[in-house]
Design a protein around this motif. Structure first.
Motif, short mmCIF file in Angstrom:
data_model
loop_
_atom_site.label_atom_id
_atom_site.label_comp_id
_atom_site.label_asym_id
_atom_site.label_seq_id
_atom_site.Cartn_x
_atom_site.Cartn_y
_atom_site.Cartn_z
N SER A 51 0.83 -1.21 0.00
CA SER A 51 0.00 0.00 0.00
C SER A 51 0.87 1.26 0.00
O SER A 51 0.52 2.26 -0.63
CB SER A 51 -0.93 -0.01 1.21
N SER A 66 2.37 7.22 1.32
CA SER A 66 2.07 7.85 2.60
C SER A 66 3.11 7.41 3.62
O SER A 66 3.36 6.21 3.79
CB SER A 66 0.67 7.44 3.07
N ARG A 104 2.03 2.13 -3.43
CA ARG A 104 0.98 2.74 -4.27
C ARG A 104 0.68 4.18 -3.88
O ARG A 104 0.48 5.03 -4.74
CB ARG A 104 -0.31 1.92 -4.16
N ASN A 105 0.61 4.45 -2.58
CA ASN A 105 0.14 5.75 -2.11
C ASN A 105 1.23 6.70 -1.64
O ASN A 105 1.00 7.90 -1.52
CB ASN A 105 -0.86 5.57 -0.96
#
Length: 92
Positions: free
Chosen positions: A27, A33, A30-31
């Motif tokens: 994740s 963060s 992808r992001n």
């Protein structure tokens, strides 16, 4: 290696924390963060601590991995705490 109930629990804890680290890492890719990165690192270190539990209790019962378990757990919490503090400074 004796496959008893405690052994199954130790292995499932290791696999669960490893899966969480992998999913959080994917994740993060992808992001992008930063909190996902710190959480993925925390769970990777928790997986390492759980691996030490498996090694300590199942594979090498005569070898004491207690110090390695404690340090990897401490590192996991420290990484996540650092990520929280770093994230708060980025929000300002």
């Amino acid at each position: 290696m004796d496959l008893s109930f405690p052994t199954a629990v130790y292995l499932l804890c290791f696999l669960t924390s490893l899966a969480c680290a992998a999913l959080l890492g994917r994740s993060y890719l992808r992001n992008r963060s930063s909190m996902l990165l710190w959480s993925a690192l925390c769970f990777a270190l928790l997986a390492l601590a759980n691996l030490f539990v498996v090694l300590d209790m199942v594979v090498f019962p005569d070898v004491n991995f207690r110090l390695a378990r404690l340090w990897s757990s401490f590192a996991a919490v420290a990484v996540l705490l650092f990520g929280f503090i770093w994230g708060m400074e980025d929000d300002r």
